[in-house]
Design a protein around this motif. Structure first.
Motif, PDB file in Angstrom:
ATOM      1  N   THR A  78     -13.421  43.896 -26.199  1.00  0.00           N
ATOM      2  CA  THR A  78     -13.229  44.089 -24.697  1.00  0.00           C
ATOM      3  C   THR A  78     -12.072  43.400 -24.333  1.00  0.00           C
ATOM      4  OG1 THR A  78     -15.729  43.583 -24.581  1.00  0.00           O
ATOM      5  CG2 THR A  78     -14.416  42.913 -22.877  1.00  0.00           C
ATOM      6  N   ILE A 102      -9.389  45.422 -21.976  1.00  0.00           N
ATOM      7  CA  ILE A 102      -8.688  44.605 -20.945  1.00  0.00           C
ATOM      8  C   ILE A 102      -7.324  44.641 -20.782  1.00  0.00           C
ATOM      9  CG2 ILE A 102      -8.756  42.667 -19.306  1.00  0.00           C
ATOM     10  CD1 ILE A 102     -11.768  42.171 -20.169  1.00  0.00           C
ATOM     11  N   LEU A 103      -6.876  44.306 -21.913  1.00  0.00           N
ATOM     12  CA  LEU A 103      -5.133  44.139 -21.827  1.00  0.00           C
ATOM     13  C   LEU A 103      -4.450  45.170 -21.671  1.00  0.00           C
ATOM     14  CD1 LEU A 103      -4.836  41.316 -24.710  1.00  0.00           C
ATOM     15  CD2 LEU A 103      -4.668  41.020 -22.250  1.00  0.00           C
ATOM     16  N   ILE A 104      -5.067  46.629 -22.273  1.00  0.00           N
ATOM     17  CA  ILE A 104      -4.294  47.556 -22.526  1.00  0.00           C
ATOM     18  C   ILE A 104      -4.687  48.760 -21.105  1.00  0.00           C
ATOM     19  CG2 ILE A 104      -3.794  47.764 -24.948  1.00  0.00           C
ATOM     20  CD1 ILE A 104      -6.017  49.758 -25.096  1.00  0.00           C
ATOM     21  N   LEU A 106       2.652  51.574 -28.330  1.00  0.00           N
ATOM     22  CA  LEU A 106       3.057  50.349 -28.244  1.00  0.00           C
ATOM     23  C   LEU A 106       3.807  50.138 -29.638  1.00  0.00           C
ATOM     24  CD1 LEU A 106       0.068  48.328 -27.173  1.00  0.00           C
ATOM     25  CD2 LEU A 106       2.148  49.122 -25.812  1.00  0.00           C
ATOM     26  N   ASP A 107       4.681  49.100 -29.794  1.00  0.00           N
ATOM     27  CA  ASP A 107       5.609  48.897 -31.088  1.00  0.00           C
ATOM     28  C   ASP A 107       4.819  48.041 -32.035  1.00  0.00           C
ATOM     29  OD1 ASP A 107       5.864  46.646 -29.970  1.00  0.00           O
ATOM     30  OD2 ASP A 107       8.014  47.015 -29.434  1.00  0.00           O
ATOM     31  N   PRO A 126       4.810  45.077 -33.201  1.00  0.00           N
ATOM     32  CA  PRO A 126       4.414  43.778 -33.047  1.00  0.00           C
ATOM     33  C   PRO A 126       2.850  43.600 -32.118  1.00  0.00           C
ATOM     34  CG  PRO A 126       6.611  43.586 -33.001  1.00  0.00           C
ATOM     35  CD  PRO A 126       6.249  45.111 -33.101  1.00  0.00           C
ATOM     36  N   SER A 127       3.124  44.230 -31.095  1.00  0.00           N
ATOM     37  CA  SER A 127       2.028  44.578 -30.209  1.00  0.00           C
ATOM     38  C   SER A 127       0.756  45.043 -30.900  1.00  0.00           C
ATOM     39  CB  SER A 127       2.380  45.280 -28.913  1.00  0.00           C
ATOM     40  OG  SER A 127       3.449  44.840 -28.192  1.00  0.00           O
ATOM     41  N   ILE A 155      -0.910  42.545 -32.820  1.00  0.00           N
ATOM     42  CA  ILE A 155      -1.700  41.651 -31.902  1.00  0.00           C
ATOM     43  C   ILE A 155      -2.848  42.214 -31.621  1.00  0.00           C
ATOM     44  CG2 ILE A 155      -1.545  40.574 -29.725  1.00  0.00           C
ATOM     45  CD1 ILE A 155       1.267  39.737 -30.012  1.00  0.00           C
ATOM     46  N   LEU A 156      -2.955  43.542 -31.093  1.00  0.00           N
ATOM     47  CA  LEU A 156      -4.174  44.251 -30.502  1.00  0.00           C
ATOM     48  C   LEU A 156      -5.120  44.344 -31.751  1.00  0.00           C
ATOM     49  CD1 LEU A 156      -3.271  47.179 -28.584  1.00  0.00           C
ATOM     50  CD2 LEU A 156      -4.063  44.936 -27.592  1.00  0.00           C
ATOM     51  N   THR A 172      -5.518  42.408 -34.226  1.00  0.00           N
ATOM     52  CA  THR A 172      -5.919  40.879 -34.681  1.00  0.00           C
ATOM     53  C   THR A 172      -6.986  40.555 -33.663  1.00  0.00           C
ATOM     54  OG1 THR A 172      -3.908  40.323 -35.790  1.00  0.00           O
ATOM     55  CG2 THR A 172      -5.174  38.302 -35.218  1.00  0.00           C
ATOM     56  N   ILE A 173      -6.492  40.741 -32.385  1.00  0.00           N
ATOM     57  CA  ILE A 173      -7.545  40.560 -31.231  1.00  0.00           C
ATOM     58  C   ILE A 173      -8.831  41.156 -31.321  1.00  0.00           C
ATOM     59  CG2 ILE A 173      -7.796  40.926 -28.692  1.00  0.00           C
ATOM     60  CD1 ILE A 173      -4.997  40.028 -28.106  1.00  0.00           C
ATOM     61  N   PHE A 232     -11.061  37.880 -31.900  1.00  0.00           N
ATOM     62  CA  PHE A 232     -11.429  37.111 -30.576  1.00  0.00           C
ATOM     63  C   PHE A 232     -12.686  37.317 -30.041  1.00  0.00           C
ATOM     64  CE2 PHE A 232      -7.367  35.217 -29.101  1.00  0.00           C
ATOM     65  CZ  PHE A 232      -6.525  35.220 -30.277  1.00  0.00           C
ATOM     66  N   ALA A 236      -7.111  35.514 -39.482  1.00  0.00           N
ATOM     67  CA  ALA A 236      -6.218  36.625 -38.769  1.00  0.00           C
ATOM     68  C   ALA A 236      -5.192  36.760 -39.716  1.00  0.00           C
ATOM     69  CB  ALA A 236      -5.582  35.713 -37.482  1.00  0.00           C
TER      70      ALA A 236
END
Lengths: 200, 200, 200
Positions: free
Chosen positions: B46, B50-52, B114-115, B117-118, B121-122, B124-125, B129, B151
Motif C-alpha cells: 500500500t 501510494i508513493l508511486i 525508476l533507477d 536506488p529507488s 527502496i520500493l 524493501t518498502i 513496511f 531489510a
C-alpha cells in the motif's frame, strides 16, 4: 439535504472536541491540540481519499472545515471544564457522526464500483481511522483495536445498507436507516458497556 | 506462473498469521487482530502504491485478498497454540514472502522507469513496511530498525537482481534467483542469530 | 538561484543529521538510522505530495537526494561525537531549512490555486512533519506538539509571505524575507527558550 449537513457538521465538531480533550490529557501545547483535533476529524476521510486516489484530499480544497476545526479547538480549550460535563452530548454527536461518515465512505466506494467488502472497509476507515491516527500521535495502542463496539457498529450498519439497497427502498430512507443503525448500536454498546471478546 | 502464485499466497498467509500472533500478545480484540493482520500483509504494498501514485491501491479492487486475510486471522485465533508451534513453517513462508514482495516492488519501480536506488527502496518498502506499520500500531519501535537481518536481505537480493539482469540471463531465472537469495540470507541470519551493528 | 540551492541542501543535511542522532539515542541499527534520517528529511514533503496528489513523490524520481541522505547518515555515525558538538551549526541549518521547506510547501499550494489557510498548512507540513514521522517511529509523542516554537514560526512566516505578496514587492524578495522571518523566530525561540502555552 439539511439533515445530512446537520450531522456532518455535528459529527465534525464532536470528533474535533474529543480530539482536543484527549490532547489536553497528554499535555500538548495549543498547536498540538489543533493538529490532534484536525486529524481526529478529517484523518479517516483523508486515508480513504488517498487509498482510492481521490486527490487532492477534499479538506485542502475547502478552508471552511479548517476554520471550523480551529474554532472548535479554541472553544474546547476555553470552556474545557464545561465541555467535559457535556459527555452525553458529545457521545450523541460522535455516534451520529460515526454513522454519517461510514455512509460517506461506503458511497465513495460505490461511486468507483468497488464490491461490498471494500465498501465496508472504506466506510469503517472513514468513520474510525481519524481516531486511530489520534491515538498513534498520542503514543497509545489505538482504542479501536482494544475495546468497545465501534468499528463493529460501522460494519453492521454497512451490511444493513447493502441489504436494504437490494430491496426496492428509496435511497434517502436507506441512508437514514443506515446512520440510525450505527448510531443505535454504538449508543447501546456505550450504555451497556459491551465490548468485543479478546483472545487469551 | 504457478510458482509465483504459490509464494504470493504463502507469503500473504505467513504475514497475516504473524501479525495476528503479535496482536494477541498485545491483547487486541478480534477486530483489532484482523486490522493488524491486514496491515502486516498489505501495508508495504500500500505504501509503495501510494508513493508511486498507483491508485486506487490494488487490494481495494480485489476482495479475494481481503477474505483470505480475514480467514487467516480467524484460523490463527482458533488454532493459536498449534500455530505458534509452527514457528519454522511460518519463518519459511515469511522468508519466501520477503523475497517475493521485494521482487514485486522492484518490478513496479522498473515499470515506471525508476533507477536502481529507488527500485531497491520500493522493493524493501513492499516487503518490510507492513511490519513497520504493525509495530507502530502496537506502540513499539519497529523491529526492522533495531534487530535482525531483514531489510538488508531485501537490499542485497535486489542488488543481485540488477547484476543478473545486466548479464543476458532469462528474466524468470533472474526472478527465482532473487527470491532465493533473499530467502537464503534471511534463513541464515535467523539460524545464526546475526544482526546489524548498533552505534554506541 | 544559488542561495536557494544552498539552503535546500543545507536544510536536508541538517534534518538527516538530527534524525540520525535521534535514532542513535534510541539504539537503532545502521539500517534503522538511514530510514530515520530519510523520513526526517523527506517525510514532510512526501506527506504534502500525497495530500495534493503530486505523485510519484519527487524524491523517488531523483536518486541524488537518496545518496545524499545515506552519505549524511554514514558521516554522522562515523563522526558522531564531533557532530554533537556542532549543535549550533545544526540549529543554524535546521532553522534555515525550516524556512525554505515552508516556502516550498506554500508555493506548491499556490501552484494548484489553494487558498491561504490550506497553503499555510501545506507549508507547515512540508517543514515539520518529517520530524513528526521520526518521533512516531521512535515511539515518542511528537515534540512538535509539546514544546518549542517550531510550527508557529512556519505559520507566522507564511502570513508574512502572503502580506508581502499583496504589496507589490518582487517575488525573490518576498521569498527571502519569508525564509529569514521563520529562521529569525526559530533562532530567537531557541535562544530564549520560549514555548507555546499548555492547558491545565
Amino acid at each position: 439535504m439539511e439533515f445530512f449537513t446537520f450531522i456532518n457538521i455535528g459529527g465534525t465538531i464532536a470528533f474535533a472536541a474529543s480530539g482536543t480533550l484527549a490532547g489536553i490529557r497528554k499535555k500538548l501545547d495549543v498547536f498540538g491540540l489543533a493538529v490532534i483535533a484536525f486529524v481526529t476529524s478529517v484523518g479517516g476521510g483523508t486515508i480513504r481519499d488517498i487509498l482510492i486516489g481521490h486527490l487532492p484530499v477534499r479538506w485542502i480544497l475547502d478552508s471552511s472545515i479548517i476554520l471550523l476545526i480551529v474554532t472548535v479547538t479554541l472553544i474546547t480549550i476555553l470552556f474545557k471544564n464545561r465541555i467535559e460535563t457535556l459527555d452525553k452530548t458529545l457521545t450523541f454527536f460522535d455516534s451520529l457522526g460515526l454513522g454519517f461518515f461510514t455512509l460517506r465512505g461506503i458511497q465513495e466506494g460505490i461511486a468507483i464500483h468497488l464490491d461490498m467488502p471494500s465498501c465496508l472497509i472504506l466506510g469503517t476507515i472513514t468513520a474510525c481511522f481519524g481516531g486511530v491516527i489520534r491515538d498513534i500521535l498520542l503514543n497509545e495502542i489505538p482504542t479501536l483495536f482494544r475495546k468497545e463496539i465501534y468499528a463493529t457498529a460501522c460494519i453492521l450498519g454497512g451490511i444493513v445498507f447493502f441489504l436494504l439497497r437490494k430491496a426496492s427502498i428509496s435511497p434517502e430512507i436507506v441512508d437514514v436507516v443506515t446512520i440510525l443503525t450505527i448510531f443505535g448500536i454504538r449508543i447501546i454498546a456505550v450504555k451497556m458497556n459491551i465490548s468485543l471478546p479478546k483472545i487469551k
